[in-house]
Design a protein around this motif. Structure first.
Motif, PDB file in Angstrom:
ATOM      1  N   HIS A 160       0.876  -1.181   0.000  1.00 57.93           N
ATOM      2  CA  HIS A 160       0.000   0.000   0.000  1.00 57.93           C
ATOM      3  C   HIS A 160       0.910   1.227   0.000  1.00 57.93           C
ATOM      4  O   HIS A 160       1.737   1.389   0.900  1.00 57.93           O
ATOM      5  CB  HIS A 160      -0.889   0.029   1.252  1.00 57.93           C
ATOM      6  N   ARG A 161       0.741   2.076  -0.960  1.00 61.46           N
ATOM      7  CA  ARG A 161       1.568   3.274  -1.035  1.00 61.46           C
ATOM      8  C   ARG A 161       0.894   4.434  -0.297  1.00 61.46           C
ATOM      9  O   ARG A 161      -0.306   4.654  -0.428  1.00 61.46           O
ATOM     10  CB  ARG A 161       1.816   3.664  -2.494  1.00 61.46           C
ATOM     11  N   THR A 162       1.697   5.140   0.498  1.00 53.62           N
ATOM     12  CA  THR A 162       1.253   6.357   1.173  1.00 53.62           C
ATOM     13  C   THR A 162       2.150   7.488   0.678  1.00 53.62           C
ATOM     14  O   THR A 162       3.149   7.248  -0.012  1.00 53.62           O
ATOM     15  CB  THR A 162       1.372   6.214   2.701  1.00 53.62           C
ATOM     16  N   PRO A 163       1.824   8.737   1.029  1.00 58.82           N
ATOM     17  CA  PRO A 163       2.680   9.842   0.571  1.00 58.82           C
ATOM     18  C   PRO A 163       4.132   9.736   1.027  1.00 58.82           C
ATOM     19  O   PRO A 163       5.025  10.304   0.394  1.00 58.82           O
ATOM     20  CB  PRO A 163       1.997  11.084   1.169  1.00 58.82           C
ATOM     21  N   HIS A 164       4.375   9.023   2.133  1.00 58.32           N
ATOM     22  CA  HIS A 164       5.722   9.008   2.701  1.00 58.32           C
ATOM     23  C   HIS A 164       6.407   7.648   2.642  1.00 58.32           C
ATOM     24  O   HIS A 164       7.625   7.573   2.775  1.00 58.32           O
ATOM     25  CB  HIS A 164       5.668   9.485   4.160  1.00 58.32           C
ATOM     26  N   GLN A 165       5.670   6.560   2.476  1.00 61.99           N
ATOM     27  CA  GLN A 165       6.293   5.243   2.497  1.00 61.99           C
ATOM     28  C   GLN A 165       5.355   4.204   1.889  1.00 61.99           C
ATOM     29  O   GLN A 165       4.200   4.492   1.576  1.00 61.99           O
ATOM     30  CB  GLN A 165       6.634   4.844   3.935  1.00 61.99           C
ATOM     31  N   THR A 166       5.888   3.005   1.751  1.00 61.96           N
ATOM     32  CA  THR A 166       5.100   1.873   1.284  1.00 61.96           C
ATOM     33  C   THR A 166       4.948   0.872   2.424  1.00 61.96           C
ATOM     34  O   THR A 166       5.936   0.504   3.065  1.00 61.96           O
ATOM     35  CB  THR A 166       5.780   1.180   0.090  1.00 61.96           C
TER      36      THR A 166
END
Length: 295
Positions: free
Chosen positions: A74-80
Motif C-alpha cells: 500500500h503506497r502512502t505519501p511518505h512510504q510503502t
C-alpha cells in the motif's frame, strides 16, 4: 536514517537458528501489529508492516514451515506498507494465538521482545534523551512485555498514551541491556558512544555554569568592595582605619579582579580573614558599627 531505524535494520538482519526462537519472534511480531488469523484456513495476516519487518516475517514463516507467504503493498505519501499473509502449519497456529505470557526460556524471551520491538518498538538517540518503548496492542500484552523485561533484569514502566498501553525504559543502562538482549550489538556500541559524548558535554556545561556563577559572585563582591573603598577615601575615613583594613583596601584596589584566595596568599592570611576585613570595609562605608573591635 533515525537511530530507531538503524536498530531495527540491524535486528531484521539477524538469523535465529533455533525454531523456538523463530516462533517467539514471529509471535511477538504478529501481536505487535494486531495480526489476525483464520484458524480454520490456517491463514495468518500481518497488516501494514514496514519493509524490513515484512521481509523478516516472510523469512520467519517460511523457516517455520509455511506452505505459502505472500504480501501486498500500500503506497502512502511518505512510504510503502505491506500486508503479509502466510499459510501456516496447524501446530504453529495454536502457538501463535496463545494467550499473553512470559516464555520459559531466556532465549525465547529475547526473541519475543525482538519481535515486539520490530513491530511496535522505538528508541531515541541518546543525544536527545534516554527513552526506549514498546506499544503493545493490549494491557495484557503490555504486562507480559514488562514481565518479560523484568525476567531479563531490565526495569521498565507501564503507562498509556491516549488509550494505548505503553511499556518504557528510561535509564541508559537499562536501554543498553535491552539492546544487548535483542541482539543489536552494533547499536549498543553506537548508543554507548553517543551517551559518552552527551555525558561529557553535560559535565563540561555544568562545570562552566558553576565557574560562571562563581565568577559572577566574585565580580559582584569586588564591585561592592571597590565602591566602599572609594566612598571611604572620598570621606577621608580610609586613612583612619586600622592597618589591616588599609592593607586589604590597597590590595583590592590594585587587584580588582583577584579572588579571595589570591588576596589571602599576598597578605599571608586565611581567606576567611580577607573576607572578614572586606566586609568590615563595606560596613564602615555604610556607616554601620562593626560587631567586633577593629583589628
Amino acid at each position: 536514517m533515525s537511530f530507531a531505524a538503524e536498530v531495527k535494520a540491524e535486528l531484521a538482519g539477524l538469523t535465529s537458528a533455533r525454531a523456538c526462537c523463530q516462533l517467539h519472534e514471529l509471535r511477538g511480531a504478529f501481536h505487535s501489529v494486531n495480526g489476525d488469523i483464520d484458524t480454520a484456513g490456517r491463514l495468518a495476516r500481518f497488516p501494514l508492516l514496514r519493509n524490513l519487518l515484512a521481509r523478516r516475517v516472510v523469512r520467519l514463516t517460511r523457516a517455520l514451515g509455511a506452505a505459502e507467504s505472500r504480501f501486498q503493498h500500500h503506497r502512502t505519501p511518505h512510504q510503502t506498507l505491506y500486508d503479509v499473509e502466510a499459510q501456516l502449519p496447524t501446530a504453529l497456529v495454536a502457538s501463535l494465538v496463545a494467550l499473553p505470557g512470559v516464555p520459559e526460556r531466556a532465549c525465547d524471551r529475547k526473541a519475543l521482545l525482538r519481535g515486539f520491538f520490530l513491530g511496535c518498538g522505538s528508541i531515541n538517540a541518546p543525544s536527545a534523551r534516554y527513552h526506549l518503548e514498546f506499544v503493545p496492542p493490549s494491557v495484557a500484552w503490555a504486562e507480559a512485555v514488562q514481565a518479560t523485561l523484568a525476567e531479563l533484569s531490565v526495569r521498565s514502566g507501564v503507562s498509556t498514551r491516549g488509550a494505548q498501553p505503553l511499556v518504557y525504559v528510561k535509564d541508559g543502562n537499562g536501554i543498553v541491556r535491552t539492546l544487548s538482549l535483542l541482539g543489536a550489538s552494533r547499536s549498543v556500541m553506537e548508543f554507548e558512544s553517543l551517551r559518552i559524548v552527551r555525558e561529557v558535554r553535560g559535565l563540561v556545561n555544568r562545570k562552566l555554569n558553576f565557574e560562571t556563577a562563581n565568577l559572577g559572585k566574585t565580580v559582584g563582591s569586588a564591585v561592592r568592595q571597590l565602591a566602599a573603598i572609594e566612598q571611604l577615601e572620598r570621606g577621608g575615613r580610609l586613612g583612619g582605619l586600622p592597618p589591616a583594613l588599609r592593607d586589604v583596601a590597597r590590595l583590592r584596589r590594585g587587584n580588582p579582579e583577584a579572588a579571595l584566595a589570591e588576596l589571602a596568599a599576598r597578605l599571608r592570611v586565611s581567606k576567611s580573614a580577607v573576607n572578614h576585613r572586606l566586609r568590615r570595609l563595606e560596613l564602615e562605608a555604610a556607616g554601620a558599627s562593626p560587631s567586633e573591635p577593629h583589628s
